[in-house]
Design an enzyme around this catalytic site. Structure first.
Site, PDB file in Angstrom:
ATOM      1  N   TYR A  74       0.834  -1.196   0.000  1.00 26.12           N
ATOM      2  CA  TYR A  74       0.000   0.000   0.000  1.00 26.12           C
ATOM      3  C   TYR A  74       0.871   1.248   0.000  1.00 26.12           C
ATOM      4  O   TYR A  74       2.068   1.199   0.295  1.00 26.12           O
ATOM      5  CB  TYR A  74      -0.961   0.004   1.198  1.00 26.12           C
ATOM      6  CG  TYR A  74      -0.288   0.283   2.523  1.00 26.12           C
ATOM      7  CD1 TYR A  74      -0.205   1.585   3.019  1.00 26.12           C
ATOM      8  CD2 TYR A  74       0.282  -0.739   3.266  1.00 26.12           C
ATOM      9  CE1 TYR A  74       0.426   1.843   4.221  1.00 26.12           C
ATOM     10  CE2 TYR A  74       0.904  -0.491   4.468  1.00 26.12           C
ATOM     11  CZ  TYR A  74       0.978   0.813   4.940  1.00 26.12           C
ATOM     12  OH  TYR A  74       1.615   1.072   6.133  1.00 26.12           O
ATOM     13  N   CYS A  75       0.236   2.366  -0.348  1.00 24.02           N
ATOM     14  CA  CYS A  75       0.886   3.671  -0.311  1.00 24.02           C
ATOM     15  C   CYS A  75      -0.172   4.695   0.114  1.00 24.02           C
ATOM     16  O   CYS A  75      -1.125   4.345   0.791  1.00 24.02           O
ATOM     17  CB  CYS A  75       1.507   4.015  -1.666  1.00 24.02           C
ATOM     18  SG  CYS A  75       0.302   4.195  -3.001  1.00 24.02           S
ATOM     19  N   ARG A  76      -0.020   5.932  -0.294  1.00 24.69           N
ATOM     20  CA  ARG A  76      -0.970   6.977   0.106  1.00 24.69           C
ATOM     21  C   ARG A  76      -2.302   6.808  -0.622  1.00 24.69           C
ATOM     22  O   ARG A  76      -3.360   6.833  -0.011  1.00 24.69           O
ATOM     23  CB  ARG A  76      -0.368   8.358  -0.170  1.00 24.69           C
ATOM     24  CG  ARG A  76      -1.283   9.506   0.198  1.00 24.69           C
ATOM     25  CD  ARG A  76      -0.597  10.854  -0.063  1.00 24.69           C
ATOM     26  NE  ARG A  76      -1.554  11.934   0.092  1.00 24.69           N
ATOM     27  CZ  ARG A  76      -2.340  12.392  -0.880  1.00 24.69           C
ATOM     28  NH1 ARG A  76      -2.269  11.861  -2.097  1.00 24.69           N
ATOM     29  NH2 ARG A  76      -3.181  13.366  -0.662  1.00 24.69           N
ATOM     30  N   VAL A 103      -3.804   4.565   1.990  1.00 24.79           N
ATOM     31  CA  VAL A 103      -4.173   4.929   3.357  1.00 24.79           C
ATOM     32  C   VAL A 103      -5.249   6.013   3.381  1.00 24.79           C
ATOM     33  O   VAL A 103      -5.923   6.188   4.394  1.00 24.79           O
ATOM     34  CB  VAL A 103      -2.964   5.356   4.219  1.00 24.79           C
ATOM     35  CG1 VAL A 103      -2.023   4.187   4.445  1.00 24.79           C
ATOM     36  CG2 VAL A 103      -2.240   6.533   3.633  1.00 24.79           C
TER      37      VAL A 103
END
Length: 113
Positions: A74-76, A103
């Site tokens: 995952y990332c932003r 996120v």
């Protein structure tokens, strides 16, 4: 069509936050945050390891992970992690999932520990 034009996107799973959270409960699941270290320090999913996708040593660092373990990235927002998921599948990871919306769409609190 016969798999000749298979895109990198079809080699990994894009999961909603609910399905992603469900998958993380599997025994042996590996959670990778591919954001920059300062983003990770500001708040991340519990249990995540930070391996920045744009770092020059990304390939070396992920090579140390178990390619057969269910791997969740995952990332932003989901863009960098989709890129990372594609790289992982191309390098032989068998079961890679990407968090759709990153996120930004994660419903639970992040941790700084």
């Amino acid at each position: 069509m016969f798999g000749f034009n298979k895109s990198a996107d079809s080699a990994f799973h894009n999961l909603t936050p609910a399905k992603f959270a469900e998958g993380l409960r599997q025994p042996g699941a590996v959670l990778v945050d591919v954001r920059r270290p300062e983003e990770f320090a500001a708040g991340h999913l519990p249990g995540a390891v930070n391996i920045e996708v744009t770092a020059p040593d990304f390939g070396q660092r992920v090579a140390a992970l178990d390619q057969d373990a269910p791997t969740y990235v995952y990332c932003r927002s989901g863009a960098r992690s989709a890129s990372a998921a594609g790289m992982l599948t191309k390098s032989g990871f068998a079961n890679v999932s990407n968090l759709l919306g990153g996120v930004l769409d994660w419903p639970e609190p992040l941790t700084t520990k």
